[in-house]
Design a protein around this motif. Sequence first.
Motif, PDB file in Angstrom:
ATOM      1  N   UNK A 259       0.631  -1.203  -0.084  1.00  0.00           N
ATOM      2  CA  UNK A 259      -0.005  -0.010   0.130  1.00  0.00           C
ATOM      3  C   UNK A 259       0.627   1.254  -0.205  1.00  0.00           C
ATOM      4  N   UNK A 260       1.971   1.402   0.699  1.00  0.00           N
ATOM      5  CA  UNK A 260       2.572   2.579   1.005  1.00  0.00           C
ATOM      6  C   UNK A 260       3.454   2.945  -0.593  1.00  0.00           C
ATOM      7  N   UNK A 261       3.658   2.031  -1.243  1.00  0.00           N
ATOM      8  CA  UNK A 261       4.183   2.301  -2.553  1.00  0.00           C
ATOM      9  C   UNK A 261       3.085   2.724  -3.650  1.00  0.00           C
ATOM     10  N   UNK A 262       2.039   2.020  -3.489  1.00  0.00           N
ATOM     11  CA  UNK A 262       0.945   2.592  -4.495  1.00  0.00           C
ATOM     12  C   UNK A 262       0.523   3.865  -3.853  1.00  0.00           C
ATOM     13  N   UNK A 263       0.318   4.434  -2.767  1.00  0.00           N
ATOM     14  CA  UNK A 263      -0.110   5.532  -2.241  1.00  0.00           C
ATOM     15  C   UNK A 263       1.176   6.629  -2.812  1.00  0.00           C
ATOM     16  N   UNK A 264       2.369   6.174  -2.665  1.00  0.00           N
ATOM     17  CA  UNK A 264       3.497   7.176  -3.169  1.00  0.00           C
ATOM     18  C   UNK A 264       3.341   7.523  -4.486  1.00  0.00           C
ATOM     19  N   UNK A 265       3.181   6.331  -5.419  1.00  0.00           N
ATOM     20  CA  UNK A 265       2.954   6.507  -6.581  1.00  0.00           C
ATOM     21  C   UNK A 265       2.031   7.099  -7.131  1.00  0.00           C
ATOM     22  N   UNK A 266       0.788   7.247  -6.687  1.00  0.00           N
ATOM     23  CA  UNK A 266      -0.350   7.917  -6.922  1.00  0.00           C
ATOM     24  C   UNK A 266      -0.410   9.324  -6.860  1.00  0.00           C
ATOM     25  N   UNK A 267       0.479   9.813  -5.764  1.00  0.00           N
ATOM     26  CA  UNK A 267       0.904  11.122  -5.478  1.00  0.00           C
ATOM     27  C   UNK A 267       1.788  11.710  -6.406  1.00  0.00           C
ATOM     28  N   UNK A 268       2.805  10.841  -6.719  1.00  0.00           N
ATOM     29  CA  UNK A 268       3.942  11.534  -7.552  1.00  0.00           C
ATOM     30  C   UNK A 268       4.084  10.958  -9.239  1.00  0.00           C
ATOM     31  N   UNK A 269       2.862  10.312  -9.647  1.00  0.00           N
ATOM     32  CA  UNK A 269       2.989   9.714 -10.862  1.00  0.00           C
ATOM     33  C   UNK A 269       3.288  10.696 -12.095  1.00  0.00           C
ATOM     34  N   UNK A 270       2.473  11.961 -11.762  1.00  0.00           N
ATOM     35  CA  UNK A 270       2.521  12.999 -13.036  1.00  0.00           C
ATOM     36  C   UNK A 270       3.824  13.519 -13.255  1.00  0.00           C
ATOM     37  N   UNK A 271       4.724  13.378 -12.206  1.00  0.00           N
ATOM     38  CA  UNK A 271       6.103  13.709 -12.440  1.00  0.00           C
ATOM     39  C   UNK A 271       7.014  12.577 -13.495  1.00  0.00           C
TER      40      UNK A 271
END
Length: 284
Positions: A259-271
Amino acid sequence: MNSSMSVKTMHRISEIFKFLVLLIFGVILMAPFIWMVSVGFDRTANITMPFPPRLIPEEPSSFNYGIVFENGRLIQSYINSTIVTVSSVVLSVSSSLLAGYAFSKGKFKGKKILFFIVLCTLMIPMEPRLIPLYTLFNSVGLLNTFWPLILPSIISGMLIFLCKQFFDQLPDTLREAAQIDGAGEFKIFFRVYLPLAGPIAATMIILSFIWSWNDFMWPLVVLNNIDLHTVPLYLASFSQENGSSLGGLTMALATVSILPIIILYLFLQRYIIQSIALSGVKGE
């Protein structure tokens, strides 16, 4: 007129075909993850795994996830992984940004040789480094602590390479203008170039986070104290203790662990796409 219409029609058909192909491959790639989440909601999977596999359980239940969030050992492993991962990310990203800027904009003797050595580290897998690293940390008495998991991450050849390629795309005129105004190298880096490095920093955070959070082999070697186990080590020990039983609980644990990896990716995916475009290798 007809010719232009046919071209537009062919283009539309081509785009629809590409979308369908990508959709099919996307579903295929996501199917194991969806199945893992689904089995976590299947209470009967603790008795026997459903066969053939089904993406939607017959009687969905949050029983397994309720047990997971009440698991003291999992919570402790989460805390351990968070300490190690956050420390590793901060150190690796900070040092890589500084090193990447130095290799890109700095002028000093031996720069090309040093950068070549950094690139050579990318060709050395973790396995040959296990014994030297273990011997080193054993000699200074740091085994069974978090330091062996944090300190090696300070130098990352891949992250340094990505930073250098990113800073190569930024104009040297920014540095020259700051030098004319009397700014030193550190001030130029922190005031001029660092604010522009958001995309590559976000990508490095994601990569470093994934590497550290998912690391299994090195923590297995240096951590013998069960109270210091990270999430991957806890999952491995849980699976070993229970074998093929408690499949639903095991899948629920695996889902919660990422879950932490998914949440972090969702926050930073646009970069990510932006950083890949800006840090591409020049054709020079």
